[in-house]
Design an enzyme around this catalytic site. Structure first.
Site, mmCIF file in Angstrom:
data_model
loop_
_atom_site.group_PDB
_atom_site.id
_atom_site.type_symbol
_atom_site.label_atom_id
_atom_site.label_comp_id
_atom_site.label_asym_id
_atom_site.label_seq_id
_atom_site.Cartn_x
_atom_site.Cartn_y
_atom_site.Cartn_z
ATOM 1 N N HIS A 17 38.033 17.615 35.838
ATOM 2 C CA HIS A 17 38.426 18.895 35.382
ATOM 3 C C HIS A 17 38.708 18.998 33.664
ATOM 4 O O HIS A 17 38.104 20.071 33.103
ATOM 5 C CB HIS A 17 39.632 19.289 35.994
ATOM 6 C CG HIS A 17 39.762 19.646 37.535
ATOM 7 N ND1 HIS A 17 40.770 19.047 38.223
ATOM 8 C CD2 HIS A 17 38.723 20.066 38.326
ATOM 9 C CE1 HIS A 17 40.368 19.248 39.624
ATOM 10 N NE2 HIS A 17 39.006 20.027 39.596
ATOM 11 N N LYS A 41 42.710 25.506 51.927
ATOM 12 C CA LYS A 41 43.311 24.164 51.411
ATOM 13 C C LYS A 41 45.070 24.486 51.493
ATOM 14 O O LYS A 41 45.528 25.601 51.261
ATOM 15 C CB LYS A 41 42.964 23.782 50.154
ATOM 16 C CG LYS A 41 41.488 23.498 50.051
ATOM 17 C CD LYS A 41 41.061 22.952 48.585
ATOM 18 C CE LYS A 41 39.763 22.601 48.641
ATOM 19 N NZ LYS A 41 39.398 22.505 47.103
ATOM 20 N N ARG A 90 29.453 18.253 40.660
ATOM 21 C CA ARG A 90 29.328 16.607 40.660
ATOM 22 C C ARG A 90 28.163 16.117 41.254
ATOM 23 O O ARG A 90 27.645 15.318 40.778
ATOM 24 C CB ARG A 90 30.666 16.132 41.268
ATOM 25 C CG ARG A 90 32.051 16.379 40.503
ATOM 26 C CD ARG A 90 33.218 16.237 41.290
ATOM 27 N NE ARG A 90 32.963 16.982 42.501
ATOM 28 C CZ ARG A 90 33.776 17.450 43.576
ATOM 29 N NH1 ARG A 90 35.100 16.576 43.488
ATOM 30 N NH2 ARG A 90 33.920 17.941 44.444
ATOM 31 N N SER A 128 39.963 15.862 43.539
ATOM 32 C CA SER A 128 41.402 15.966 43.832
ATOM 33 C C SER A 128 41.721 15.276 45.265
ATOM 34 O O SER A 128 42.983 14.659 45.406
ATOM 35 C CB SER A 128 41.957 17.365 43.639
ATOM 36 O OG SER A 128 41.588 17.901 42.495
HETATM 37 O O1 PNS Z 1 38.920 24.041 43.592
HETATM 38 P P1 PNS Z 1 38.359 25.128 44.624
HETATM 39 O O2 PNS Z 1 39.555 25.087 45.839
HETATM 40 O O3 PNS Z 1 36.968 24.387 45.335
HETATM 41 O O4 PNS Z 1 38.405 26.368 43.888
HETATM 42 C C1 PNS Z 1 37.972 27.432 45.203
HETATM 43 C C2 PNS Z 1 38.454 28.657 44.637
HETATM 44 C C3 PNS Z 1 39.870 28.810 44.409
HETATM 45 C C4 PNS Z 1 37.682 28.960 43.310
HETATM 46 C C5 PNS Z 1 38.027 29.734 45.661
HETATM 47 O O5 PNS Z 1 38.792 29.717 46.788
HETATM 48 C C6 PNS Z 1 38.499 31.349 44.946
HETATM 49 O O6 PNS Z 1 37.671 31.880 44.403
HETATM 50 N N1 PNS Z 1 39.679 31.916 45.636
HETATM 51 C C7 PNS Z 1 39.991 33.193 45.117
HETATM 52 C C8 PNS Z 1 39.827 34.056 46.160
HETATM 53 C C9 PNS Z 1 38.227 34.747 46.297
HETATM 54 O O7 PNS Z 1 37.975 35.288 45.263
HETATM 55 N N2 PNS Z 1 37.438 34.356 47.242
HETATM 56 C C10 PNS Z 1 36.299 34.306 47.351
HETATM 57 C C11 PNS Z 1 35.331 33.389 46.809
HETATM 58 S S1 PNS Z 1 33.731 33.825 47.023
#
Ligand code: PNS
Length: 161
Positions: A17, A41, A90, A128
């Site tokens: 990150h 998660k 990645r 992570s």
């Molecule tokens: O690090 P991650 O867990 O892969 O991140 C995923 C994240 C937090 C970016 C995604 O779950 C997200 O955007 N959450 C916010 C709610 C939202 O907008 N959901 C629709 C995404 S298409």
């Protein structure tokens, strides 16, 4: 002034990150790291802890701001006046999920663009979840995370060094 929003769970923030935040600083004036909720998660660090660890890890980077967000990501993009979403890629295995998210976000808001950046090869296998697994099982995880995160992980998991 070009701004990019870098969302993620960051549970915890890794060197991968950090690598991306540094790279994005070469292209954007402002990088907003947005700690978000991933409904799939269950994080081990609270939102506040994650934000604080990122702030401490990026202390020397003037172009970085750290915020916590809830609700839809596309709404935060607008709220913070960001020009694009940044996500890391990645390996090929990341691609399907990332493509789905990028397209869904653009469907939710037409002007929402996602840009992808690759970390250096050394950080390409760092995630992570793997860092947490190695730490829980007593392996060496320090080289994959910034020092404040290593310390916090040791405390959270009761790892004695
Ligand atoms: O690090 P991650 O867990 O892969 O991140 C995923 C994240 C937090 C970016 C995604 O779950 C997200 O955007 N959450 C916010 C709610 C939202 O907008 N959901 C629709 C995404 S298409």
């Amino acid at each position: 002034m070009k701004t990019v929003l870098y969302p993620g769970s960051f549970d915890p923030f890794t060197n991968g990150h950090l690598d991306l935040v540094e790279r994005a600083g070469l292209l954007f004036d402002r990088v907003i790291v947005a700690v978000a909720v991933n409904a799939a998660k269950s994080p081990i660090f609270t939102m506040q802890e994650r934000c604080e660890l990122i702030r401490r890890s990026c202390m020397k980077l003037d172009h970085v701001e750290v915020v916590s967000i809830d609700g839809l990501l596309v709404d935060s993009l607008e709220y913070y006046g960001a020009d694009a979403i940044l996500r890391g890629l990645r390996a090929f295995s990341d691609f399907e999920y990332e493509l789905q998210m990028a397209l869904l976000n653009r469907n939710l808001k037409r002007q929402c663009e996602t840009i992808f950046m690759m970390p250096t090869l050394k950080n390409s296998f760092v995630s992570s979840s793997l860092v947490k697994e190695v730490a829980k099982l007593g392996g060496n995880f320090e080289e994959y995370v910034p020092p404040p995160v290593a310390q916090a992980l040791r405390e959270k998991l009761g790892v004695v060094k």
